[in-house]
Design an enzyme around this catalytic site. Structure first.
Site, PDB file in Angstrom:
ATOM      1  CB  SER A   1      -8.018   0.649   6.149  1.00  0.00           C
ATOM      2  OG  SER A   1      -8.628   1.903   6.209  1.00  0.00           O
TER       3      SER A   1
ATOM      4  CE  LYS B   1      -3.861   1.886   2.786  1.00  0.00           C
ATOM      5  NZ  LYS B   1      -4.677   1.665   4.008  1.00  0.00           N
TER       6      LYS B   1
ATOM      7  CB  SER C   1      -7.962   3.513   3.153  1.00  0.00           C
ATOM      8  OG  SER C   1      -7.074   2.894   4.070  1.00  0.00           O
TER       9      SER C   1
END
Lengths: 489, 92
Positions: free
Chosen positions: A177, A78, A153
């Site tokens: 997330s 990420k 996210s």
């Protein structure tokens, strides 16, 4: 992990083929902000070389890595987790051109085992969102239905795994997330115990709540990645030693674990309710002792979570001034104007909202009413879990009240998305581990459920997930069959 | 929340707001703050606050010198550099 994952980077030609296949597949999905296996190989090599220098005399590390269990296995990271050689954008204009001079401890540990970070995945700006749509740098779509969001996210990480581009991806989980996008895309998503994995190299959003997290295609990989990353780190003073009697506890399927199924009025979309009931029924059919339980404090999880997360965000994001790094405006009359203009141009609306909210609840005169109260509610939620885990070993809960929702105005409003974090935020407030796992496909979209256990009892989550996988195997999106399986068979 | 409250908060946060942003963010912040009021329903006066869920003590490094400086790379990451100084607009 399937053996073909180890063959993709063995030669420069293979690496080029891999790069082209993934870029081609990702064109319509947007999982990656950067994808460059060659650069990843260089980064991993540098990490090993640096390690060798530090551990002078121990010159076998590189060889160990080449022969290690994960030699050459690609993984995605990420883009709020630092890897040298790659940018570290956090999905924000503020950091669009920023590269980190160091690599996160969690990534370093995986590289030491031979794994290769091959790209950086899209995310909601600074991890703030539940759709990945707040990213300023790209749109990520769900591989089951590209008109729908990936969740967030860590949306890019979940998509990269769901669409078969990597066997696992690192994300972060501050309030759900990793688990919510894992549920939306039909993969496994583990939020470890707070402090079990070093946050060194993870860009801070809400420091007391967040963990580096794993999205993976199966339970074995999820567990192996977690065990590889778990360690006390002198670079992160909030890491916590796993108690010795739990460190090697087996995650083999174990149907004697007492399961509590969260009951009451859950407010689930019918498709999610069907998947949730299906998972509870499957646990019963497998022979687990199952009982209905309640968690009354869940009603207060979202307000407590957003109070604390926004407060911590307002402090953590104060560092973005456009002076030492990040976006610098073309012109400013004085330093104060420079800071304000950089923040105005660099941050998107969701980030500004959370900074303002956090600044407001910390303002003199309001602290007791909001921040202190939220911290006490947090204690009440922890106590509620302590009570529950006296009666049960593992708690089954929904992840999110809806399946993946459409992009844009047809989906959920930002406020509706926040309210819907009620199931996921509880684990972050209590610091306990939680694993989202696939619970079938309803009306063409995956449904996920999550299991939670006391701190450092991740092995219980793997034990339940392994048993459930026999009844509820993971499905892959019809438009994105595995890319390499056929070639190796 | 009235807009003057929002402007005070924005000033503290070093965030500049356009008129359009003021309108939408005032509403969004007020909506969340109203929602936070729900926490008043739960009796928590007797409970201690949780700052970190599991953290009981600080973890300290040994106080020793190590050649582990990324200083040059960190300075180079600044958007405007002259020699080893980071440049900003005139203070006075």
């Amino acid at each position: 992990m399937e053996s073909y994952w180890k063959t993709l980077l063995t030669t420069p030609e293979a690496a080029t083929n891999y790069r082209d296949s993934v870029r081609d597949r990702d064109h319509d999905l947007g999982a990656f902000l950067e994808f460059d296996p060659q650069r990843g190989c260089t980064a991993a090599g540098d990490i090993l070389a640096e390690r060798n220098t530090e551990t002078a005399g121990d010159t076998n590390t590189t060889d160990d890595a080449r022969s290690a269990a994960w030699a050459g296995v690609p993984f995605a990271v990420k883009d709020n987790i630092a890897v040298t050689g790659f940018r570290l954008t956090c999905g924000s204009r503020m950091l669009e051109k920023f590269s980190s001079p160091y690599t996160a401890t969690a990534v370093q540990r995986l590289c030491t085992l031979g794994a290769i970070p091959v790209g950086k995945t899209n995310l909601d700006e600074f991890g703030m969102g539940s759709s990945t749509d707040t990213s300023a740098l790209g749109v990520t779509s769900n591989p089951w239905d590209r008109s729908r969001v990936a969740g967030g996210s860590s949306g890019g990480s979940a998509v990269a795994v769901a669409a078969g581009m990597v066997p696992f991806a690192l994300g972060s989980d501050t309030g759900g997330s990793i688990r919510q996008p894992a549920a939306f895309c039909g993969v496994y998503g583990l939020k470890p115990t707070y402090g079990a994995v070093s946050r060194y190299g993870l860009v801070a959003y809400a420091s007391s709540l967040e963990s580096i997290a794993v999205a993976a295609a199966d339970v074995d990989t999820t567990e192996a990645v977690f065990r590889a990353m778990r360690a006390v780190d002198e670079m992160d003073q909030s890491t916590i030693e796993c108690p010795a009697d739990l460190a090697d506890a087996s995650g083999a399927a174990d149907t004697t674990l007492r399961i509590g199924v969260l009951g009451g009025e859950l407010g689930l979309d019918p498709a999610v309710a069907t998947g949730y009931q299906g998972a509870a029924d499957a646990l019963k059919a497998l022979g687990f002792p199952v009982s209905a339980v309640e968690l009354p404090t869940i009603e207060y999880a979202v307000p407590a979570y957003y109070t604390i997360a926004a407060a911590e965000a307002s402090a953590n994001l104060a560092r973005y001034t456009g002076i030492r790094y990040g976006l610098r405006p073309d012109y400013a009359e004085n330093p104060e104007e420079l800071v304000r203009t950089a923040r105005d141009q660099g941050f998107g609306p969701e980030v500004k909202l959370r900074i303002l909210l956090g600044t407001y609840v910390l303002r003199s005169g309001f602290q007791d009413q909001y921040y202190l109260r939220a911290q006490k509610v947090r204690t009440a939620i922890r106590n509620d879990f302590d009570r529950l885990f006296g009666e049960i070993d593992v708690l089954l809960m929904p992840v999110f009240p809806t399946p993946a929702f459409p992009h844009g105005d047809a989906g959920l409003t930002p406020f509706q998305q926040k309210i819907a974090d009620r199931f996921t935020t509880t684990a972050n407030l209590a610091g306990i581990p939680a694993l989202a796992l696939p619970a079938g496909v309803e009306a063409g979209l995956p449904v996920g459920v999550q299991v939670l256990a006391p701190a450092f009892h991740e092995h219980r989550l793997f034990a339940v997930a392994r048993a459930l996988a026999q009844r509820l195997p993971r499905a892959t999106p019809p438009d994105y069959p595995p890319l390499w399986r056929k070639a190796s068979e | 929340m009235d807009t003057s409250e929002l402007h005070v908060t924005a000033e503290l946060a070093h965030i500049e707001l356009t008129d359009a942003e003021t309108a939408t963010l005032a509403e969004a912040v007020a909506q969340m703050v109203d929602y936070f009021a729900r926490m008043q329903e739960l009796p928590v006066d007797d409970l201690p606050p949780t700052t970190h869920a599991l953290l009981t003590r600080n973890r300290l490094r040994t106080d020793t010198v190590r050649p582990d400086s990324k200083a040059d790379e960190l300075i180079e990451a600044a958007p405007d550099v002259e020699d080893r100084f980071i440049v900003i607009p005139n203070v006075l």
